[in-house]
Each structure stands twice: as structure tokens, then as C-alpha cells.
Design an enzyme around this catalytic site. Structure first.
Site, PDB file in Angstrom:
ATOM      1  N   ASP A  32       0.860  -1.178   0.000  1.00 47.77           N
ATOM      2  CA  ASP A  32       0.000   0.000   0.000  1.00 47.77           C
ATOM      3  C   ASP A  32       0.896   1.227   0.000  1.00 47.77           C
ATOM      4  O   ASP A  32       2.036   1.166   0.459  1.00 47.77           O
ATOM      5  CB  ASP A  32      -0.923   0.009   1.227  1.00 47.77           C
ATOM      6  CG  ASP A  32      -2.159   0.860   0.991  1.00 47.77           C
ATOM      7  OD1 ASP A  32      -3.250   0.295   0.771  1.00 47.77           O
ATOM      8  OD2 ASP A  32      -2.032   2.108   0.992  1.00 47.77           O
ATOM      9  N   PHE A 155     -16.301 -10.877  -5.558  1.00 52.04           N
ATOM     10  CA  PHE A 155     -17.720 -10.715  -5.200  1.00 52.04           C
ATOM     11  C   PHE A 155     -17.945 -10.712  -3.691  1.00 52.04           C
ATOM     12  O   PHE A 155     -19.074 -10.883  -3.232  1.00 52.04           O
ATOM     13  CB  PHE A 155     -18.549 -11.829  -5.849  1.00 52.04           C
ATOM     14  CG  PHE A 155     -18.392 -11.890  -7.351  1.00 52.04           C
ATOM     15  CD1 PHE A 155     -19.101 -11.011  -8.162  1.00 52.04           C
ATOM     16  CD2 PHE A 155     -17.524 -12.788  -7.944  1.00 52.04           C
ATOM     17  CE1 PHE A 155     -18.942 -11.043  -9.546  1.00 52.04           C
ATOM     18  CE2 PHE A 155     -17.358 -12.832  -9.326  1.00 52.04           C
ATOM     19  CZ  PHE A 155     -18.075 -11.961 -10.127  1.00 52.04           C
ATOM     20  N   CYS A 264     -20.002   0.204  -2.561  1.00 56.29           N
ATOM     21  CA  CYS A 264     -20.069  -0.550  -3.824  1.00 56.29           C
ATOM     22  C   CYS A 264     -21.359  -0.334  -4.609  1.00 56.29           C
ATOM     23  O   CYS A 264     -21.343   0.282  -5.667  1.00 56.29           O
ATOM     24  CB  CYS A 264     -19.885  -2.034  -3.534  1.00 56.29           C
ATOM     25  SG  CYS A 264     -18.336  -2.365  -2.689  1.00 56.29           S
ATOM     26  N   LYS A 267     -22.277   3.374  -5.982  1.00 56.75           N
ATOM     27  CA  LYS A 267     -21.357   3.945  -6.979  1.00 56.75           C
ATOM     28  C   LYS A 267     -21.227   3.023  -8.192  1.00 56.75           C
ATOM     29  O   LYS A 267     -21.009   3.489  -9.309  1.00 56.75           O
ATOM     30  CB  LYS A 267     -20.003   4.279  -6.366  1.00 56.75           C
ATOM     31  CG  LYS A 267     -19.146   3.110  -5.913  1.00 56.75           C
ATOM     32  CD  LYS A 267     -17.922   2.873  -6.773  1.00 56.75           C
ATOM     33  CE  LYS A 267     -17.085   1.766  -6.157  1.00 56.75           C
ATOM     34  NZ  LYS A 267     -16.400   0.905  -7.083  1.00 56.75           N
TER      35      LYS A 267
HETATM   36  C1  UGA Z   1     -21.863  -5.763  -2.272  1.00 56.08           C
HETATM   37  C2  UGA Z   1     -22.166  -7.112  -2.963  1.00 56.08           C
HETATM   38  O1  UGA Z   1     -23.147  -7.825  -2.204  1.00 56.08           O
HETATM   39  C3  UGA Z   1     -20.904  -7.975  -3.081  1.00 56.08           C
HETATM   40  O2  UGA Z   1     -21.192  -9.164  -3.791  1.00 56.08           O
HETATM   41  C4  UGA Z   1     -19.845  -7.175  -3.831  1.00 56.08           C
HETATM   42  O3  UGA Z   1     -18.623  -7.883  -3.935  1.00 56.08           O
HETATM   43  C5  UGA Z   1     -19.594  -5.872  -3.090  1.00 56.08           C
HETATM   44  O4  UGA Z   1     -20.812  -5.122  -2.987  1.00 56.08           O
HETATM   45  C6  UGA Z   1     -18.556  -5.100  -3.844  1.00 56.08           C
HETATM   46  O5  UGA Z   1     -18.820  -4.707  -4.985  1.00 56.08           O
HETATM   47  O6  UGA Z   1     -17.425  -4.945  -3.349  1.00 56.08           O
HETATM   48  P1  UGA Z   1     -21.505  -4.991   0.276  1.00 56.08           P
HETATM   49  O7  UGA Z   1     -21.342  -3.608  -0.254  1.00 56.08           O
HETATM   50  O8  UGA Z   1     -20.542  -5.501   1.286  1.00 56.08           O
HETATM   51  O9  UGA Z   1     -21.445  -6.055  -0.951  1.00 56.08           O
HETATM   52  O10 UGA Z   1     -22.953  -5.022   0.904  1.00 56.08           O
HETATM   53  P2  UGA Z   1     -24.271  -5.926   0.832  1.00 56.08           P
HETATM   54  O11 UGA Z   1     -24.259  -6.909   1.927  1.00 56.08           O
HETATM   55  O12 UGA Z   1     -24.527  -6.413  -0.531  1.00 56.08           O
HETATM   56  O13 UGA Z   1     -25.364  -4.811   1.201  1.00 56.08           O
HETATM   57  C7  UGA Z   1     -25.471  -3.607   0.425  1.00 56.08           C
HETATM   58  C8  UGA Z   1     -26.539  -2.708   0.951  1.00 56.08           C
HETATM   59  O14 UGA Z   1     -27.819  -3.221   0.628  1.00 56.08           O
HETATM   60  C9  UGA Z   1     -26.554  -2.489   2.470  1.00 56.08           C
HETATM   61  O15 UGA Z   1     -26.751  -1.111   2.728  1.00 56.08           O
HETATM   62  C10 UGA Z   1     -27.732  -3.312   2.946  1.00 56.08           C
HETATM   63  O16 UGA Z   1     -28.309  -2.795   4.108  1.00 56.08           O
HETATM   64  C11 UGA Z   1     -28.663  -3.196   1.766  1.00 56.08           C
HETATM   65  N1  UGA Z   1     -29.644  -4.303   1.626  1.00 56.08           N
HETATM   66  C12 UGA Z   1     -29.210  -5.561   1.397  1.00 56.08           C
HETATM   67  C13 UGA Z   1     -30.990  -4.037   1.717  1.00 56.08           C
HETATM   68  O17 UGA Z   1     -31.412  -2.876   1.922  1.00 56.08           O
HETATM   69  N2  UGA Z   1     -31.895  -5.072   1.581  1.00 56.08           N
HETATM   70  C14 UGA Z   1     -31.488  -6.322   1.349  1.00 56.08           C
HETATM   71  O18 UGA Z   1     -32.364  -7.210   1.223  1.00 56.08           O
HETATM   72  C15 UGA Z   1     -30.122  -6.591   1.256  1.00 56.08           C
END
Ligand code: UGA
Length: 437
Positions: A32, A155, A264, A267
């Protein structure tokens, strides 16, 4: 001899990838540009909150297979396979992704590559980036064609990063040669049986953006249903449950509430629209504008509901906010729906006090103008309205009777449909939720 791996960029993705690969038995060198971060990592200290990652990091360091550096010279000399895991944030004032860090990584590494190796992009990028970087790599590296590029999107979810890295649903390999494919298959062999899809660069890049666009669309779909439920006095929770039994639809990412945030999903859908526009395919993705708009409307609706419960205005009103992180089990506040709501209520004159089990320090740094409590009870003490905005288990387990003893009025809005409504109502709370009567 197994390949020696390097990982460039030590965010959620980079640290997890480096530590997990060391755990699988590889020798790994992480890089880094931030010397403080490198010092902390070498001391076994995580700069982020990620459940289960610290022991893996420490195990790697103790085994001697994992270390971190700021030197590209060291990385170039060490590695057979170089993973690029730097961030691609949204550009300021634009939808497009900022790929500066990726270009910097290739420009730092390529001129030092003088032997056969593979450079593997893992960051989420606009389609077409890999092809451009392959040209750059060929131009800058003394090894010429011996230093090759591959694209291998990631992912993993925050909060489940180690699990998702060691047990991926699938592995996507965007490659130009059999040699690159063979090298990556060898790297991932210790993971056991995982479906591998081999593609060209562009498809590999698109799989990642398409996956996040799909997840965002699914969340916004159920939140659009929540809007209709609100208008029709129906219950989105029951609707979602009933839909989930159809396994063509499935119940995951179908939780209605305050919507998606984080570094993620928001954006990535914007960058996807911007890139499609550049390619002349903008019509294909106009629906993502709606996905984004539905998502942002949930935040506005939450503020409206809170104001309604406050009696029509936030002036002179104390609001207790439970949750600052964009989701539970994370200290990440990037584009957090919870914080966005808290800030908006503060702007409208409410006295906001926030508590979050892990993200409190990050929230305090970003928004020193708001108030912070050291516990849920402290945050809601004297509150006229309580808002649950991140569904930490600690909040789901709260005792409505105990909390009722410290608030000024028993009024709560459940922004994540996480609480047992009956339980709260029977303790005398005025309970409201998004998408439910
Ligand atoms: C997301 C994707 O799920 C990953 O597969 C991906 O690798 C990652 O982005 C990335 O591009 O790096 P993440 O940002 O860690 O992962 O979060 P998630 O668990 O997917 O949740 C995203 C948002 O959706 C959160 O704010 C969560 O509260 C919301 N969410 C999720 C809902 O409002 N309802 C749902 O049913 C599920």
C-alpha cells in the site's frame, strides 16, 4: 514451487485477499502507498472492522508467509502473480468511476517487471479498462509479453469477507491466453470445487457490474413495492415473505427498508450507467436511474415519517438514532443511508444523537456536528422519536420496556423492518415501519 503472490492495495478486498491466500499456504506480499497502514498491518492490527479477519491476518504474519510493504521494487522482485485490489470510487460531481488508483498501480509496477508474471485486476472497473491496462502493461514492462494481464473480479461482501473469499460462489477468469488461465486455476486450486467461468476481459468486467446492478435492482424492487404498500395499506414484509417461497424469485436481497448504501452498490450502478452512455448503450441502463431514485426516496420517506411522529417539525425535538454503518457488522459509513437520514434531520433542526456499536468513531469524524451516545440507552435518552436505521443484532435484542423508561415519548420508526412490531406495541410504543401499516 507454488506461485508467490502480491496484493496491491490494502482496503477490505486487498487485506482479506492477502491474508486468506497466506492462510491457504501461499507466500504473500501486500503493498500500500500509505506507510501508516503498512506499519499497522505488519503489527497485526486491522485498519478496518471485519469479523474473523484479524486472526487470519495474525496467523499469516506469524507463519512468516505474509508481510506488507510500501515498495514496488520489492513487490516486482517477489511476485509471480500480482493482484491489483485498489479502490475505484465515484468521481466527485460525476457518475463515472475514478480509476486513477488502478492506473497508478500499473504505472508503479509495470516498469519493474523483468520476468514472466501475471498481473490480475480484481477491482471493480468500467468495462474496457482491462484492455486499456493490458496495452499500458505491454508498453511499460521490460518483460514485454511475459508480463501478462488477467481480470478476475471479486464478489465478497463486507462482514463476510473471509468466508466469501475462501468459499466463493464462482470464480470468473477474464484471460487472453491459456497460460494465464492455467496460472489462475493453480492459484485457486486450494479452494476446492468452485465453478469457474473463463471469459474475455470485457465479459469478466461486466459480470461484476451486472451482479451488483442486479442486487441493487432487487432491493429497489422490494422498496418500490413498499411504496405501493404504504399507499394501499398493505404489508411489504408479508408480501416479501410470500414472494420468497417462489424459488425463481428467492428471498435474499428482498428485505424492504432504508435501502442500499456502502462503497459498492450505489457507486457501481452509477458508474455502470456512465460507462454505458460512453459506449452508446445508455438506453439499456436507464432503468438503473429509477433503481437509484427509488433507493434515495427511501431516505427521504424515513425523514418524513420521523417528522410526522415528531408532530410535524423537528424544532425542539430530540431524535435518538440507532445505527450509523451502512449495514450491520461493519464500521463502513460510505454512502450510509443511516447517516444520511441523521444528517438530514439535523439540518431540519432536530437534535440528533447517534449510537452504533462499531461505526461510531467513523461517524463522529465525518459528522462532528451531530451528537453521539456510548450506548443505545444513552442515544435515546430524552428522545421524542427513536429511529432504527442499521439492523445490528444488539438493536434487534433491545428490551422495549427498558428503552421506554428513558425516552421522552415511546415512538419508534423501524427503518429496517428488523423489530418485532407486536412486542414494541404491547410495551406501549407507537411503532411505525417503512412499507407497513
Ligand atoms: C456488495 C455485494 O453484495 C458484493 O457481492 C460485492 O462484492 C460488493 O458489494 C462489492 O462490490 O465490493 P456490500 O457492499 O458488502 O457487498 O454489501 P451488501 O451486503 O450487498 O449490502 C449492500 C446494501 O444493501 C446495504 O446497505 C444493505 O443494508 C442493503 N440491503 C441488502 C438491503 O437494503 N436489503 C437487502 O435485502 C439486502
Amino acid at each position: 514451487m507454488p506461485y508467490r503472490l502480491t496484493v496491491i492495495g490494502t482496503g477490505y478486498l486487498g487485506i482479506t485477499h492477502a491474508a486468506s491466500m497466506a492462510d491457504l499456504g501461499f507466500e504473500v506480499l501486500g503493498l500500500d502507498v500509505d506507510p501508516d497502514k503498512i506499519a499497522r498491518l505488519n503489527a497485526g492490527e486491522l485498519p478496518i472492522h471485519e469479523p474473523g479477519l484479524e486472526p487470519v491476518l495474525r496467523r499469516g504474519l506469524a507463519s512468516g508467509r505474509l508481510r506488507f510493504t510500501t515498495s514496488y521494487e520489492e513487490v516486482a522482485a517477489f511476485g509471480d502473480v500480482h493482484f491489483v485490489c485498489v479502490g475505484t470510487p465515484q468521481k466527485r460531481g460525476e457518475y463515472a468511476a475514478d480509476v486513477t488508483y488502478i492506473d497508478n498501480a500499473i504505472e508503479g509496477l509495470a516498469p519493474l517487471l523483468d520476468r514472466e508474471c501475471l498481473v490480475v485486476g480484481k477491482s471493480t472497473v468500467p468495462v474496457g479498462t482491462a484492455e486499456r491496462l493490458a496495452d499500458k502493461l505491454a508498453r511499460l514492462s521490460p518483460a514485454g509479453a511475459e508480463a501478462e494481464l488477467a481480470w478476475n473480479p471479486e464478489f465478497l461482501r463486507e462482514g463476510f469477507a473471509v468466508h466469501d473469499t475462501l468459499h466463493p460462489d464462482r470464480i470468473v477468469l477474464g484471460v487472453r491466453t491459456e497460460r494465464a488461465e492455467k496460472m489462475l486455476r493453480e492459484v485457486y486450486e486450494p479452494l476446492g470445487e468452485v465453478p469457474i467461468v473463463v471469459t474475455d476481459y470485457a465479459t469478466a468486467e461486466l459480470v461484476k457490474t451486472a451482479a451488483n446492478a442486479f442486487l441493487a435492482t432487487k432491493i429497489s424492487f422490494i422498496n418500490a413495492m413498499a411504496e405501493v404498500c404504504e399507499a394501499a395499506h398493505a404489508d411489504v414484509e408479508l408480501l416479501s415473505k410470500a414472494l420468497s417461497y417462489d424459488d425463481r424469485i428467492g428471498g435474499r436481497y428482498l428485505n424492504a427498508g432504508l435501502g442500499f448504501g456502502g462503497g459498492c452498490l450505489p457507486k457501481d450502478i452509477r458508474a455502470f450507467m456512465a460507462r454505458a452512455g460512453e459506449l452508446g448503450a445508455d438506453q439499456a441502463l436507464t432503468f438503473l436511474r429509477e433503481v437509484d431514485a427509488i433507493n434515495m426516496r427511501r431516505r427521504a420517506r424515513m425523514v418524513d415519517l420521523a417528522r410526522e411522529l415528531a408532530g410535524g417539525s423537528f424544532h425542539g425535538c430530540t431524535v435518538g438514532v440507532l445505527g450509523a454503518a451502512f449495514k450491520p457488522n461493519s464500521d463502513d459509513i460510505r454512502d450510509s443511508p443511516a447517516l444520511a437520514v441523521a444528517v438530514a434531520i439535523g439540518h431540519q433542526g432536530g437534535k440528533v444523537t447517534i449510537y452504533d456499536p462499531i461505526a461510531l468513531d467513523n461517524a463522529r469524524k465525518a459528522h462532528p456536528e451531530l451528537n453521539y451516545g456510548e450506548s443505545a440507552v444513552e442515544a435515546v435518552r430524552g428522545a421524542h422519536v427513536v429511529l432504527l436505521l442499521t439492523e445490528w443484532q444488539e438493536f434487534v435484542d433491545l428490551d422495549p420496556e427498558q428503552l421506554g423508561g428513558v425516552v421522552a415519548a415511546r415512538r419508534i420508526v423501524d427503518g429496517r423492518n428488523a423489530l418485532d412490531a407486536e412486542n414494541w406495541r404491547s410495551a406501549g410504543w407507537h411503532y411505525r415501519a417503512l412499507g407497513r401499516p
